[in-house]
Enzyme design. Structure first.
Site, PDB file in Angstrom:
ATOM      1  N   ARG A 127       3.953   7.899  18.646  1.00 36.05           N
ATOM      2  CA  ARG A 127       4.754   6.675  18.550  1.00 36.05           C
ATOM      3  C   ARG A 127       5.546   6.418  19.835  1.00 36.05           C
ATOM      4  O   ARG A 127       5.793   5.272  20.211  1.00 36.05           O
ATOM      5  CB  ARG A 127       5.717   6.810  17.356  1.00 36.05           C
ATOM      6  CG  ARG A 127       6.723   5.688  17.222  1.00 36.05           C
ATOM      7  CD  ARG A 127       7.486   5.836  15.923  1.00 36.05           C
ATOM      8  NE  ARG A 127       8.637   4.943  15.900  1.00 36.05           N
ATOM      9  CZ  ARG A 127       9.352   4.671  14.804  1.00 36.05           C
ATOM     10  NH1 ARG A 127       9.017   5.250  13.675  1.00 36.05           N
ATOM     11  NH2 ARG A 127      10.373   3.871  14.841  1.00 36.05           N
ATOM     12  N   ARG A 174       2.834   8.698  12.995  1.00 38.85           N
ATOM     13  CA  ARG A 174       2.345   7.419  13.484  1.00 38.85           C
ATOM     14  C   ARG A 174       1.604   7.657  14.803  1.00 38.85           C
ATOM     15  O   ARG A 174       2.154   8.247  15.734  1.00 38.85           O
ATOM     16  CB  ARG A 174       3.529   6.473  13.712  1.00 38.85           C
ATOM     17  CG  ARG A 174       3.150   5.053  14.156  1.00 38.85           C
ATOM     18  CD  ARG A 174       2.679   4.217  13.008  1.00 38.85           C
ATOM     19  NE  ARG A 174       2.406   2.845  13.394  1.00 38.85           N
ATOM     20  CZ  ARG A 174       3.307   1.856  13.366  1.00 38.85           C
ATOM     21  NH1 ARG A 174       4.553   2.111  13.002  1.00 38.85           N
ATOM     22  NH2 ARG A 174       2.973   0.626  13.699  1.00 38.85           N
ATOM     23  N   GLU A 189       0.851  -1.187   0.000  1.00 42.29           N
ATOM     24  CA  GLU A 189       0.000   0.000   0.000  1.00 42.29           C
ATOM     25  C   GLU A 189       0.888   1.238   0.000  1.00 42.29           C
ATOM     26  O   GLU A 189       2.070   1.192   0.349  1.00 42.29           O
ATOM     27  CB  GLU A 189      -0.925   0.000   1.209  1.00 42.29           C
ATOM     28  CG  GLU A 189      -0.204   0.069   2.538  1.00 42.29           C
ATOM     29  CD  GLU A 189      -1.159   0.050   3.732  1.00 42.29           C
ATOM     30  OE1 GLU A 189      -0.705   0.353   4.837  1.00 42.29           O
ATOM     31  OE2 GLU A 189      -2.350  -0.261   3.543  1.00 42.29           O
ATOM     32  N   LYS A 192       2.635   4.515   1.166  1.00 39.30           N
ATOM     33  CA  LYS A 192       3.106   4.998   2.471  1.00 39.30           C
ATOM     34  C   LYS A 192       2.934   6.518   2.494  1.00 39.30           C
ATOM     35  O   LYS A 192       3.758   7.268   2.018  1.00 39.30           O
ATOM     36  CB  LYS A 192       4.577   4.630   2.682  1.00 39.30           C
ATOM     37  CG  LYS A 192       5.228   5.279   3.904  1.00 39.30           C
ATOM     38  CD  LYS A 192       4.569   4.835   5.197  1.00 39.30           C
ATOM     39  CE  LYS A 192       5.336   5.387   6.402  1.00 39.30           C
ATOM     40  NZ  LYS A 192       5.155   6.826   6.599  1.00 39.30           N
TER      41      LYS A 192
END
Length: 231
Positions: free
Chosen positions: A193, A178, A171, A173
């Site tokens: 993250r 994040r 997929e 990016k």
């Protein structure tokens, strides 16, 4: 920092302050050292305890902050001014890791450090439920009623030198940040993250997620590159 620079520039020659700042290398330290004694002694008040300073700073509006901070600086000695300025600007670092704090808590109350670690990210200072549990005054906090952070599963290189692509999916990016969004017991939190609670930075995202569970993904600003309205 801008408020502090403006305050000291009203009391000290701005050129002298700038030259001193360049020499010292730290704004808080420079201001603490160069701040002049007030022309009229400040009134005798209660000592400025750490708790009183924190409460005062937390309650100040942006418009009230300069006068209140200036009044506090007038009452303090140079080393005290330095501590106050570092506290006010969020630059007061004491070098204690979160892991060390968790371990100290576990040893102090004779509990499992892993149990502390599991719920730590879902609690906020001063960690009242944690202390209540440690002191035997309350139940043990669990992940069933606290929206805690779960460690991310990060990418890692494939060990095989040859792979069959029919076993994989690919997929795009997209370049965002994040995040992990958690909804437990009617409360939603957003984590970075590193496990920092960033809910207040993205309240619209947090309020839009009310399904019990945890999602891990990339937080994006939608624009033409992501398909515009169609995206």
């Amino acid at each position: 920092p801008a408020v502090i620079r403006a305050l000291v520039s009203e009391r000290v020659d701005p050129v002298l302050f700038q030259l001193s700042r360049d020499f010292v290398g730290d704004t808080a330290e420079t201001v603490a050292l160069i701040w002049p004694e007030p022309l009229t002694p400040p009134p005798e008040n209660e000592p400025l305890t750490l708790g009183a300073v924190v409460d005062r700073l937390a309650s100040l509006s942006r418009s009230d902050a300069p006068a209140a901070l200036g009044a506090m600086l007038d009452r303090l000695a140079a080393d005290e001014r330095y501590a106050l300025l570092k506290l006010a600007t969020g630059g007061l670092r004491v070098g204690v890791s979160a892991r060390l704090a968790k371990t100290a808590f576990a040893e102090a109350f004779g509990v499992d450090v892993d149990a502390v670690e599991e719920v730590w990210h879902g609690l906020t200072p001063p960690y009242a439920p944690l202390f209540a549990w440690g002191e035997g005054r309350g139940p043990q906090p669990t992940t069933t009623d606290v929206p805690v952070f779960r460690p991310f599963m990060l990418a890692h290189p494939l060990e095989e030198t040859q792979v069959d692509l029919k076993d994989y999916a690919a997929e795009w990016k997209w370049d965002g940040i994040r995040v992990q969004i958690v909804h437990v017991a009617g409360e939603t939190r957003l984590y970075s993250r590193a496990g920092d609670d960033i809910t207040a930075s993205f309240p619209d995202v947090a309020s839009a997620f009310a399904t019990p569970g945890v999602l891990d993904g990339e937080l994006l600003v939608r624009g033409e590159a992501q398909g515009g309205e169609a995206g």
